[in-house]
Enzyme design. Sequence first.
Site, PDB file in Angstrom:
ATOM      1  N   GLU A 344       0.781  -1.235   0.000  1.00 24.86           N
ATOM      2  CA  GLU A 344       0.000   0.000   0.000  1.00 24.86           C
ATOM      3  C   GLU A 344       0.813   1.285   0.000  1.00 24.86           C
ATOM      4  OE1 GLU A 344      -2.975  -0.255   3.113  1.00 24.86           O
ATOM      5  OE2 GLU A 344      -4.141  -1.706   1.973  1.00 24.86           O
ATOM      6  N   GLU A 448      -5.912  -8.248   0.291  1.00 23.75           N
ATOM      7  CA  GLU A 448      -6.555  -7.956   1.572  1.00 23.75           C
ATOM      8  C   GLU A 448      -8.028  -7.671   1.348  1.00 23.75           C
ATOM      9  OE1 GLU A 448      -4.812  -4.944   4.054  1.00 23.75           O
ATOM     10  OE2 GLU A 448      -2.785  -5.728   3.794  1.00 23.75           O
TER      11      GLU A 448
END
Length: 518
Positions: A344, A448
């Site tokens: 991320e 995720e």
Amino acid sequence: MESYINIMMWLLNLLVFGATLLPISHSRQIHSNFQVRAVNLGGWLVTEGWIKPSLFDAIPNKDFLDGTGLQFKSVTTQKYLCAESGGGTIIVANRTTASGWETFRLWRLNESTFRFRVFNKQFVGLDGIKVVAVVNASTNSETFEIVKESDDSERVRIRASNGFFVQAKTEELVTADVSNVSGWGDDDPTIFLMTINSRMQGEFQVTNGYGPYKAPQVMKEHWGTFIVEEDFKFIAKSGLNAVRIPVGWWIASDPTPPPPYVGGSLQALDKAFSWAQKYGLKIIVDLHAAPGSQNGYEHSSSRDSSQEWGETDENIQQTVGVIDFLTARYGKSANLYAVELINEPLAPGVTLERLTKYYMEGYNAVRKHSPTAYVVFSNRLGSSQPRELFPLANGLMGSVIDVHYYNLFSDIFDNMTVQQNIDFIHTNRSSQLNYVTTSNGPLTFVGEWVAEWQVKGASKEDYQRFAQAQLDVYGRATFGREKNREIPLSATVTFHEVRLSIRDSQSESPKVSAVCET
Ligand SMILES: *[C@@H]1O[C@H](CO)[C@@H](O)[C@H](O)[C@H]1NC(C)=O
Ligand SMILES: *[C@@H]1O[C@H](CO)[C@@H](O)[C@H](O)[C@H]1NC(C)=O
Ligand SMILES: *[C@@H]1O[C@H](CO)[C@@H](O)[C@H](O)[C@H]1NC(C)=O
Ligand SMILES: *[C@@H]1O[C@H](CO)[C@@H](O)[C@H](O)[C@H]1NC(C)=O
Ligand SMILES: *[C@@H]1O[C@H](CO)[C@@H](O)[C@H](O)[C@H]1NC(C)=O
Ligand SMILES: *[C@@H]1O[C@H](CO)[C@@H](O)[C@H](O)[C@H]1NC(C)=O
């Protein structure tokens, strides 16, 4: 036992799941039905306070950890302290409402001594008696103590290291020049009403919070008990065949990482590999926290919400070094399935150019030690171009694009019903995933997601339907099916030459040539 079960149920909610509908190449045979079904072992080797709040319980003065955002309202001006212009000049006491410029982020030196960092990242210091925020280097700044009226009072005084208290002399003049104080009355310009506006509970906060003597003991205990061999056994028994393990950059300098980090997470990862071998599980190693923090969140171990990863070449080289270290150590293990180079990264702070440079070098570092491990490229958060890594990834065999899909973290989910949440998976997430999943592009991976939402009071069946919708849709991602496994490759990539040349290691003939636009 009950908490153990809860943790496991929670972990299982974070299923990682990869699958494919389309063979990557028409010439390739489908060898097996192997499909990765994995779970994220979050909160183990990279601390995230929300996953295990109790880890922070025994920290002295635990309200004041690194990154805590404080706001101070003067009892005399009835206005908030503010770094004028967000920083670079004086501190004033003339703001009626508080937000970014009125928030002071803590750097904790010990349980009672702190530095304050302002919006534009300068540290609070003194210019004569005037309180200012002009220096960029923490070591040139002033240290402060926060003196509370009592434990449950919001009334505080701020004392500089020279012993003088800060006062809001006027709305436009804040000074540190009061030595004698008494009482906690409303007419005292040294008194402020303090509110805690934000908190961070990551690896930096927990290790620096406990300090150099206590932290090694606390972390060792956590690593040795939060995930144990029994969990790997349970995961395998539950029909899963892989785990994704977030790690932090400091693991590469184990056993003596730079303070406040403490050694021992490498040993825990070693254990994970041996348990994985024993129970037949694959491992996706995920660099979740890169030096300087790639997104400013606690889960990338930011100290104070700053995001500084990738700003310099040294920083990128250091990160490549971490990948090199990890793949040198585990590259020969049959259990290493994939390496995720960074989790991320956040745009625009992390630019596409810097990230591309890193991904190329990180990819090479993995290939140096493993011809077969998949290399996972996390898409940038905050980018509106989900295919922006395609020009890079298309030239690199075994590369994977990772996208994270949560029905959280945005107000569009605030008032959604159970059915609306499920429909969102079938329509919006499905079309987002379709857009990044192309027959000739990189593999895709929903690395995720979670069966959690903003819905209140949902039934167990509601949760199950929501989870099933996600399994159905995210299972269409193309990473994780053995039939996509390519024959061993060696690759060389040079960022500066901008040319990618990837060779089939068996035939020695060029397999793919691509120009990477930078
Ligand atoms: C914290 O640091 C300050 C400044 O170095 C020192 O005076 C103080 O004694 C320390 N407090 C604790 C609790 O260690
Ligand atoms: C602090 O950094 C900013 C931005 O890089 C720069 O403009 C400024 O001059 C620096 N201030 C000092 C006191 O060095
Ligand atoms: C606060 O004081 C500063 C410094 O004098 C001034 O520039 C600024 O306009 C003032 N802001 C408000 C909201 O009064
Ligand atoms: C502080 O107060 C005491 C007692 O009132 C006084 O003797 C002393 O001079 C004061 N110190 C300063 C710096 O004002
Ligand atoms: C959700 O509903 C509440 C209450 O009706 C409303 O105040 C709020 O604005 C809504 N939020 C969104 C994002 O629509
Ligand atoms: C979800 O997809 C539907 C159908 O394409 C669209 O109308 C809607 O605006 C999307 N919702 C959000 C929040 O993006």
